[in-house]
Design a protein around this motif. Structure first.
Motif, PDB file in Angstrom:
ATOM      1  N   LEU A  47     -33.794  11.487  23.715  1.00 17.35           N
ATOM      2  CA  LEU A  47     -33.771  12.888  22.455  1.00 17.35           C
ATOM      3  C   LEU A  47     -35.016  13.423  23.184  1.00 17.35           C
TER       4      LEU A  47
ATOM      5  N   GLN B 226     -35.611  14.991  26.814  1.00 20.55           N
ATOM      6  CA  GLN B 226     -34.401  15.685  26.820  1.00 20.55           C
ATOM      7  C   GLN B 226     -35.330  17.461  25.922  1.00 20.55           C
TER       8      GLN B 226
ATOM      9  N   ILE C  86     -30.144  23.640  19.508  1.00 22.16           N
ATOM     10  CA  ILE C  86     -29.539  22.785  19.628  1.00 22.16           C
ATOM     11  C   ILE C  86     -30.495  21.294  19.227  1.00 22.16           C
TER      12      ILE C  86
ATOM     13  N   SER D  99     -31.178  17.838  15.572  1.00 27.14           N
ATOM     14  CA  SER D  99     -31.110  16.334  15.828  1.00 27.14           C
ATOM     15  C   SER D  99     -32.399  15.610  15.873  1.00 27.14           C
TER      16      SER D  99
ATOM     17  N   LEU E  30     -35.742   1.455  15.760  1.00 31.23           N
ATOM     18  CA  LEU E  30     -35.954   2.194  17.004  1.00 31.23           C
ATOM     19  C   LEU E  30     -34.444   1.038  17.849  1.00 31.23           C
TER      20      LEU E  30
ATOM     21  N   CYS F 257     -31.179   2.929  16.820  1.00 35.23           N
ATOM     22  CA  CYS F 257     -31.455   3.967  17.924  1.00 35.23           C
ATOM     23  C   CYS F 257     -30.712   3.691  18.958  1.00 35.23           C
ATOM     24  N   PHE F 258     -31.576   2.935  19.542  1.00 33.01           N
ATOM     25  CA  PHE F 258     -30.767   2.733  21.110  1.00 33.01           C
ATOM     26  C   PHE F 258     -29.371   2.097  21.106  1.00 33.01           C
TER      27      PHE F 258
ATOM     28  N   ILE G 219     -27.148   5.046  21.177  1.00 26.95           N
ATOM     29  CA  ILE G 219     -26.610   5.875  22.385  1.00 26.95           C
ATOM     30  C   ILE G 219     -26.104   4.921  23.735  1.00 26.95           C
TER      31      ILE G 219
ATOM     32  N   ILE H  48     -25.563  17.364  17.262  1.00 28.87           N
ATOM     33  CA  ILE H  48     -26.860  15.815  17.609  1.00 28.87           C
ATOM     34  C   ILE H  48     -25.329  15.001  18.535  1.00 28.87           C
TER      35      ILE H  48
ATOM     36  N   ASN I 122     -26.024  16.239  22.434  1.00 21.07           N
ATOM     37  CA  ASN I 122     -26.843  16.362  22.482  1.00 21.07           C
ATOM     38  C   ASN I 122     -27.117  14.665  23.037  1.00 21.07           C
ATOM     39  N   GLU I 123     -26.778  14.234  21.757  1.00 15.45           N
ATOM     40  CA  GLU I 123     -27.312  12.293  22.276  1.00 15.45           C
ATOM     41  C   GLU I 123     -26.678  11.851  23.389  1.00 15.45           C
TER      42      GLU I 123
ATOM     43  N   ASN J 147     -25.885  14.269  26.007  1.00 19.43           N
ATOM     44  CA  ASN J 147     -25.775  15.513  27.167  1.00 19.43           C
ATOM     45  C   ASN J 147     -24.607  15.719  27.378  1.00 19.43           C
TER      46      ASN J 147
END
Lengths: 821, 356
Positions: A72, A75, A88, A92, B12, B15-16, B19, B72, B75-76, B78
Motif C-alpha cells: 500500500l 502503491q 483512493i 486506506s 505487521l 497486515c501481510f 494481503i 481499501i 486498493n489492497e 490493486n
C-alpha cells in the motif's frame, strides 16, 4: 586510689583504643564502599539507558523498514496523481497507519513526505498542530535529504509540540511498476517519516533517580536539556561542560564539575549522534552519606565501649569487689565481736577459698570465745554458774520480777562444818563432796531450769537458778513464789535430801547445811542487800543450831517458827495422848433412830487451847504426822465401837475421816484389816469418809486402794459431795457406798431453788445407784422433813446433836430410845 | 522493549497475511466462478441462483460496509481480486484512472438499452464503463416509537438531544460523513472551502461523544435499530425500508437540509479473466423483469426503464423510493473535488473516525 578505679583505669584503654581503631578502619572502608556503590549505581543506570536507546532505535528502524515495504505504501508512493492518491489510496493508508498507531501509541506521528519536502500524508494519534506542510526548510528534512544513508535517525525536539522526539526517516525508492521491472532503476518517490515519543521521556522518572539526589538527564548536541526528571527541560548546559561532555578523555570516567551552582560527580554516555545521557550526583550527598556512616560508626563504637565497660564493671564488681567488701564487712563484724554470721560467698576459686578459710577462722574464734566465756561464768569444779554469772542473772531476774510484780526468794546455802571435812579427808574428798552436793541440789530443783549458758542473751528469767559462789556456798534463786511457805517447802526438802548419808572415799558422811532466805523485793531491792541479808539469815540459821533455814524477815521467821511450834506440839499431843475423839450421831430416817456416829478428832492443848482441825490437819498432812494420827484415830474409833457393840448396841456403825495423804502414802488396806480382825467388828459397821481429792489425785492407785477397802466389806463414804468437781456420772465407776451431801446445800435448801434441785437430784441419783445418801448439817425440823420426803436415807447435824464425847453416847442412845418410846 | 517489538511484529504480520490470503483466494478461483464485491443484502439471492443455474456457474459474493471500505479492499489487491464490483458514481472516474475498470460492451450486454440514458452518464467516469444499478438518497432512519422528537434535520442527530445521545450510528465514509456535516451547516456537500470544512470537522468533533459507533447499520433482524439499542442512524433509503419490514416503528426521513443523491453502478474489473461471463451477468440482471424483481427486493429505485412496467404503481409512487422533485430540491450528487481538498477531508475523517 580504690582497687575498682585502678582496675578500670588499667582496662579501659585496653578496650577503648582497639575499638576506636577498629571503628576508624571500618568507617574508612565503608565510606569508600558506599561512595563507590553510588557511583557504580550511576554507571549501571547509564549502561542500562544506553542499551534501551540502542534497542529503541533498532526497533524503530526495523518497523519503518517493514512499513515501507508494504504494498500500500509502495502503491501510494508510485501513484503520481494527487487525485488518485488522495481519493483512493490515502484513506486506506491512513486507516492502516492508524490501526498500527492504536497498538503502538508511542509512534504518534507517521508521515509521508514528498522528495521536495511537501508533507503528503500525516497520521497522528492526537491532534497535533502542524506548523507547516512544507518541510523542505526544516533542519530535520535537510539532514534527511542530505543523508547518504537509506534511513536517517535522530533525536530532536519536535517543533510541532516542543517535545523530545525520536524521529526516523526512510527514503522510499521504487521503480515504476508499469515500466519493465527488469530495468530496476529506482527513483526517490518520497520519505516515510515516523516521529516517536522517546522512551527516555516516557519512562517513569524514578528510573532516572538514584541515591538521594542523583539524577540522569538527557541533552542534545547543542547542550539543550531534552529531558530532566526533576522538571521541565528548559536549561541550557554551560559551554565548557558541553565541551567536556562531547569529548570524553577516557571512557566511563567519572569527573567532577560545577553544574548549575552545585558540585557534582558527572558520568555520561553518548547515546546517539544528537543525544547524551548525563548522570549527575551531588558531591554533598556522597559526603553526607560518608558523614552519616561516620556518625553510625561512632555510635556503634561508643555503644560497644559503654557495653564492654559496663559488663566489665559489673563482673569486676561481682567476682572481685563485692566479695572483698563482704570479707571486709565480716572482718569488721568480727572486730566488733559478732561471730555468728557466715560470709555468703559461693564462688569457686581463690575468693571462695578465702571466704571458706575466713568462715573457718571465725568459727574457731567463736568456739574459743565460747570456751572463755564459759570459763569466765562457770565454776570449773561443779560446772555450775559462778558468782559472776549469778551477778548477771540476778540483775536480769530482779528486773523481770519487778516488771511482773513477782516475789523471788534468794537462798544462800552453806554446808555446815565443811572446813572440818576438808581438813580431815583432804581437798580431793572435799571437791568430790562439793560435786556430790551440787548434784543433789540439781536433783532437788528441776535440772532443766538451771541450765544457763550464755548470759549475753537474757535466759528465761522465770526459771530457777543455782550457782556456786565460792568454797561451800551455793545460791539458789526461786522466782515467782506465792507464799513464804513455798520457800519453806523447798528449803525443808533440801535439808532433808542432804541429811541422807553420802559415800565419799569409803566414808559415810552425814551432812547438814544452813540456809538463809531473803525475799525480793520485800527484804531487799538491790543485789548487794539481797546477798548481805541472805548471809545474815544464813548465819542466824547456823547460830540457831545449824541444819536449818532462816528467813531474813522477822515476820516470816515468826510464821515459820509458829508453825514449827505447832508441829512440835502436835507431835507431843499424839505421843502424850492429848488427842481425843468426839462422836456426832447419824440418824436413819426410815428407822427413826440413831444408826451410827461420825468420829471427829479433837485437840485440846493446855497452852494453845482448843485447836481446830482445820488448822492442825493441814500441818499434820504437810509434816506427815497425819499418818500416825490417822492410824490412832482408826484404832481408837474401832475400839470404841466395839465396846458399844459389847454393851448391846451392836447395830451402830462408826464413820471415820481418812486423809488423802493416808490413802496415798500408807498401806491403809493392811491397817484397816488389822484393826477389823483385832476388834472382830463386822466390816460394814466401819465407814471410811474420803473427800473427792482422794479419788482424783492418782486415779489408778487410789481407786485401787478404795476398791480393795470396799472388798474388805467396809463402807466407803464420799464426804462434802457437791463441792468438788466430780460429775454425777463419774460416781458410777467409783467404789462408793454412801454420799454425804455438803452442809452448804442443806443450809441453802430453802433459799436457793437450784440448791434444792441439786439436793433432790443427788438423792434421786443415789437411790437409783443403790448408794446411801446422807445429809450433813441439818439444823431445823423443816430440813429434816423435807429431806425425809425427798427420800434421803440419813441425816446428821445440830438438830439431832452436837458431836459428843464417847462417854455421853450411851446416855444419848438411851435418851433417844426414851423419846422415841 | 522486546514485548513492544513483538506487538509491532504482530500487527505487521497480520497486515501481510491479509494481503497474501486475498491474493491466494483469487488465484485458486475456478474459471466458472464470478467474484462479486457488493453491499450486503444488495441483491436478491433468487436472481443469483437463477443465473448460476442458467450458466452453470457460481457467484461468490463479498460484501463491503462503506464506499471507503470498498476502496481499501480494491486498493489492497490493486483491483485484481474481483470480477464484478459495485461502485458509487463519484469513484468511477478514479477507478477508471487506476485502470481497474473494463469497458462495458453493449453488444455483450444488450439489456443495458433498457436503462435510462441520464443515469448512464450521471458521473464523469460512468459512460461506457459502468451499468447503473440503483439510485437512492441518504437520510436518517429512526425509531418513531421510541423517540419523542422525530429527527427532521441533520442537525437533530449531529447535535442530538439527550434521548439520542449514545444511540446514534454514523456512517464511516469520509465523503458521506463530512457531506452530512456540511449539509447540516447549510453548505454544499461538495464544498472545497477550508473554512467550511473546518466548521464541519468541529461539528463532527462535538458530535463524537454522542455517537455509539461509526459504521453502517446491520440490516438483519439482529440490527441494533430493530432491537432499539440504536435510535437513529444515517442510512440509504432502501435499507430503511428493508429494516421497516423487521420493525414497523422504523421510519426514514430525508432531512430538510437535503441529502446525497447517489447512484450505484456495476462494473467489470479490467483484471478479470471472466469478463465474458461478467457481461452475461450484467445483461441478465438488466432484463426488465429481473430488474423489477431486484428493485422490489432492495426497495431502491431502479434506473431500468423497462422494469417499471413490471412493478406495481404503489411501489413507483412510494415517496421514499421515488422522492418528489420538491423533496430532492436541496439534495445533490457528489462532485469531484480537488486532490488537496480530498487530502484535507481524508485527514479530517481520519482524525474523527480512525483515532477513536
Amino acid at each position: 586510689m580504690r582497687l575498682k578505679t585502678q582496675i578500670l583505669l588499667l582496662i579501659t584503654p585496653l578496650i577503648v583504643i582497639p575499638l576506636l581503631t577498629l571503628g576508624w578502619i571500618a568507617h574508612n572502608h565503608l565510606r569508600h564502599t558506599s561512595e563507590q556503590r553510588t557511583l557504580d549505581q550511576m554507571e549501571v543506570l547509564l549502561d542500562q539507558v544506553s542499551l534501551n536507546i540502542e534497542s529503541e532505535i533498532d526497533a524503530a528502524e526495523f518497523i519503518i523498514k517493514t512499513i515501507s515495504k508494504l504494498s500500500l505504501v509502495q502503491q501510494y508512493a508510485l501513484t503520481a496523481s494527487e487525485l488518485d492518491r488522495y481519493a483512493i489510496i490515502q484513506p486506506s493508508l491512513l486507516r492502516l497507519l492508524a490501526s498500527f498507531q492504536k497498538t503502538n501509541p508511542d509512534y504518534y506521528e507517521m508521515r509521508i513526505l514528498m522528495p521536495d519536502g511537501y508533507e503528503d500524508l500525516r497520521s497522528t494519534i492526537k491532534r497535533i498542530p502542524n506548523i507547516t506542510e512544507e518541510e523542505a526548510e526544516t533542519p530535520y528534512f535537510k539532514e534527511l535529504s542530505n543523508s547518504a544513508q537509506d534511513i536517517y535517525t535522530t533525536y530532536i525536539i519536535n517543533p510541532d509540540n516542543n517535545e523530545p522526539a525520536l524521529i526516523v526517516g526512510k527514503a522510499l525508492r521504487f521503480g515504476n511498476k508499469t515500466v519493465d521491472a527488469i530495468t530496476d532503476s529506482t527513483v526517490l518517490r518520497g520519505y516515510l517519516v515516523v516521529t516517536i515519543k522517546p522512551q527516555y521521556s516516557s519512562q517513569q522518572t524514578t528510573s532516572y533517580l538514584f541515591g538521594k539526589k542523583g539524577v540522569l538527564f538527557f541533552t542534545d548536541n547543542q547542550g539543550r536539556i531534552l529531558y530532566h526528571p526533576d522538571g521541565p527541560a528548559q536549561k541550557q548546559l554551560p559551554a565548557p561542560f558541553l565541551k567536556k561532555l562531547k569529548s570524553p578523555t577516557e571512557e566511563q570516567l567519572t569527573w567532577s564539575a560545577n553544574l548549575f551552582g552545585e558540585q557534582v560527580y558527572i558520568n555520561s554516555r553518548k547515546l546517539h549522534k544528537n543525544l547524551f545521557v548525563v548522570g549527575s550526583l551531588p558531591k554533598k550527598e556522597v559526603l553526607e552519606a560518608g558523614q552519616q556512616l561516620g556518625m553510625l560508626i561512632v555510635a556503634i563504637t561508643a555503644l560497644s565501649i559503654i557495653l564492654t565497660l559496663t559488663t566489665l564493671y559489673f563482673f569486676l564488681n561481682r567476682i572481685l569487689i563485692k566479695p572483698i567488701q563482704l570479707l571486709n564487712n565480716a572482718a569488721n563484724q568480727i572486730a566488733g565481736g559478732n561471730l555468728t554470721n557466715d560470709i555468703q560467698i559461693k564462688t569457686q576459686g581463690e575468693i571462695g577459698d578465702l571466704a571458706y578459710t575466713f568462715n573457718h577462722m571465725r568459727e574457731n574464734l567463736r568456739l574459743s570465745n565460747d570456751k572463755i566465756r564459759h570459763l569466765a561464768y562457770h565454776d570449773p569444779l561443779t560446772g555450775l554458774p559462778n558468782r559472776r554469772m549469778l551477778h548477771e542473772y540476778l540483775s536480769h531476774t530482779m528486773a523481770y520480777c519487778r516488771r511482773r510484780q513477782l516475789f523471788m526468794a534468794v537462798l544462800l546455802l552453806d554446808i555446815d562444818d565443811f572446813k572440818r571435812i576438808n581438813d580431815a579427808l583432804g581437798h580431793q574428798a572435799g571437791d568430790n563432796l562439793l560435786n556430790a552436793v551440787s548434784k543433789l541440789l540439781k536433783e532437788c530443783l528441776r535440772s532443766e531450769d538451771l541450765v544457763v549458758v550464755n548470759v549475753d542473751e537474757p535466759p528465761d528469767t522465770g526459771s530457777q537458778f543455782m550457782a556456786r559462789i565460792g568454797g561451800d556456798e551455793f545460791v539458789i534463786l526461786l522466782p515467782d513464789i506465792k507464799t513464804p511457805h513455798d520457800v519453806q517447802i523447798v528449803a525443808r526438802r533440801i535439808l532433808q535430801l542432804l541429811s541422807e548419808p553420802i559415800q565419799i572415799a569409803n566414808h559415810q558422811l552425814y551432812l547438814t547445811a544452813s540456809i538463809g532466805i531473803t525475799i525480793f523485793p520485800s527484804d531487799a531491792e538491790d543485789e548487794e542487800s539481797l546477798m548481805k541479808n541472805s548471809d545474815i539469815a544464813m548465819y542466824k540459821a547456823k547460830a540457831d543450831g545449824k541444819n536449818s533455814f532462816r528467813f531474813y524477815s522477822h515476820t516470816m521467821n515468826e510464821a515459820a517458827n509458829q508453825r514449827i511450834h505447832m508441829e512440835n506440839k502436835l507431835r507431843t499431843a499424839l505421843s502424850q495422848e492429848k488427842l481425843s475423839l468426839h462422836y456426832q450421831p447419824i440418824v436413819d430416817i426410815s428407822a427413826g433412830r440413831t444408826a451410827g456416829f461420825e468420829a471427829l478428832l479433837r485437840w485440846q492443848d493446855p497452852e494453845l487451847g482448843f485447836v481446830s482441825p482445820e488448822v492442825f490437819i493441814p500441818i499434820a498432812e504437810e509434816t506427815g504426822l497425819i499418818l500416825p494420827i490417822g492410824e490412832w484415830v482408826l484404832k481408837q474409833a474401832c475400839t470404841q465401837l466395839k465396846s458399844w457393840h459389847n454393851q448391846g448396841h451392836d447395830d451402830l456403825f462408826v464413820s471415820i475421816n481418812v486423809s488423802n495423804v493416808q490413802v496415798a502414802r500408807s498401806d491403809l488396806v493392811t491397817i484397816v484389816r488389822t484393826h477389823l480382825s483385832d476388834t472382830a467388828l463386822s466390816p460394814e459397821s466401819v465407814h471410811l469418809e474420803l473427800t473427792e481429792s482422794s479419788f482424783v489425785i492418782e486415779k489408778g492407785r487410789t481407786s485401787d486402794t478404795l476398791k480393795k477397802l470396799q472388798d474388805l466389806g467396809v463402807y466407803i463414804s464420799l464426804d462434802d459431795f457437791g463441792t468438788g468437781y466430780s460429775s454425777l456420772a463419774r460416781l458410777r465407776n467409783l467404789p462408793i457406798n454412801v454420799l454425804k451431801i455438803d452442809r452448804m446445800f442443806i443450809n441453802n435448801m430453802f433459799k436457793s431453788k437450784e440448791d434444792a434441785a441439786i439436793v433432790s437430784a443427788i438423792i434421786a441419783m443415789g437411790r437409783s445407784m443403790d448408794i446411801h445418801v446422807l445429809a450433813e448439817g441439818i439444823e431445823t425440823q423443816e430440813q429434816y422433813d423435807s429431806l425425809a420426803q425427798k427420800g434421803c436415807d440419813m441425816v446428821q447435824g445440830y438438830l439431832i446433836s452436837r458431836p459428843i464425847p464417847a462417854s455421853e453416847v450411851p446416855g444419848f442412845i438411851a435418851a433417844q430410845l426414851t423419846s422415841v418410846a | 522493549m522486546l514485548t513492544e517489538k513483538s506487538d509491532i511484529f504482530k500487527t505487521l504480520l497480520s497486515c501481510f497475511l491479509l494481503i497474501t490470503s486475498t491474493q491466494a483466494f483469487s488465484a485458486e478461483k475456478p474459471t466458472e466462478e464470478l467474484v462479486f464485491l457488493n453491499w450486503a443484502d444488495y441483491i436478491d439471492p433468487e436472481v443469483i441462483k437463477e443465473f448460476e443455474m442458467k450458466f452453470n456457474t457460481k457467484i461468490t459474493e463479498i460484501n463491503f460496509e462503506s464506499n471507503d471500505d470498498r476502496d481499501i479492499m480494491v486498493n489492497e489487491t490493486n483491483g485484481t481480486a474481483y470480477d464484478l464490483v459495485v461502485v458509487n458514481g463519484i469513484q468511477l472516474e478514479l477507478y477508471k484512472r487506476q485502470g481497474w475498470l473494463a469497458p462495458i460492451n453493449e453488444k455483450l450486454a444488450p439489456n443495458i438499452k433498457h436503462i435510462y440514458p441520464k443515469w448512464k452518464n450521471a458521473f464523469p467516469g460512468a459512460k461506457g464503463y459502468a451499468a447503473p444499478y440503483f439510485w437512492g438518497t441518504m437520510g436518517i432512519a429512526y425509531r418513531s416509537d421510541l423517540v419523542s422528537n422525530p429527527p427532521t434535520r441533520w442537525m437533530d442527530i449531529l447535535n442530538p438531544t439527550s434521548e439520542l445521545q449514545q444511540r446514534i450510528i454514523m456512517i464511516d465514509s469520509s465523503r458521506d460523513l463530512i457531506g452530512v456535516a456540511l449539509k447540516a451547516l447549510g453548505y454544499s456537500a461538495n464544498s472545497q472551502k477550508s473554512e467550511q470544512l473546518k466548521e464541519a470537522e468541529k461539528l463532527l468533533e462535538k458530535q463524537k461523544p454522542f455517537v455509539k459507533a461509526y459504521g453502517y447499520i446491520d440490516l438483519t433482524e439482529e440490527s441494533s435499530l430493530v432491537r432499539g439499542q440504536t435510535l437513529a442512524t444515517t442510512i440509504f433509503s432502501g435499507d430503511a425500508l428493508m429494516l421497516q419490514e423487521q420493525h414497523p416503528g422504523i421510519k426514514y426521513v430525508l432531512p430538510e437540509e437535503g441529502g446525497n443523491i447517489w447512484v450505484d453502478y456495476i462494473t467489470v474489473m479490467a483484471s478479470s479473466k471472466k469478463k465474458e461471463l461478467a457481461y452475461k451477468f450484467v445483461n441478465f440482471i438488466n432484463q426488465p423483469k429481473k430488474a423489477a424483481q431486484l428493485a422490489q427486493f432492495v426497495y431502491y429505485a431502479t434506473p431500468n426503464k423497462g422494469a417499471e412496467k413490471h412493478m406495481g404503481s404503489e411501489y413507483l409512487k412510494d415517496p421514499i423510493i421515488y422522492p418528489s422533485q420538491e423533496t430532492l430540491k436541496h439534495s445533490e450528487f457528489y462532485a469531484q473535488i480537488s486532490p488537496r481538498v480530498q487530502r484535507k477531508r481524508n485527514q479530517i475523517f481520519s482524525r474523527i473516525v480512525d483515532k477513536n
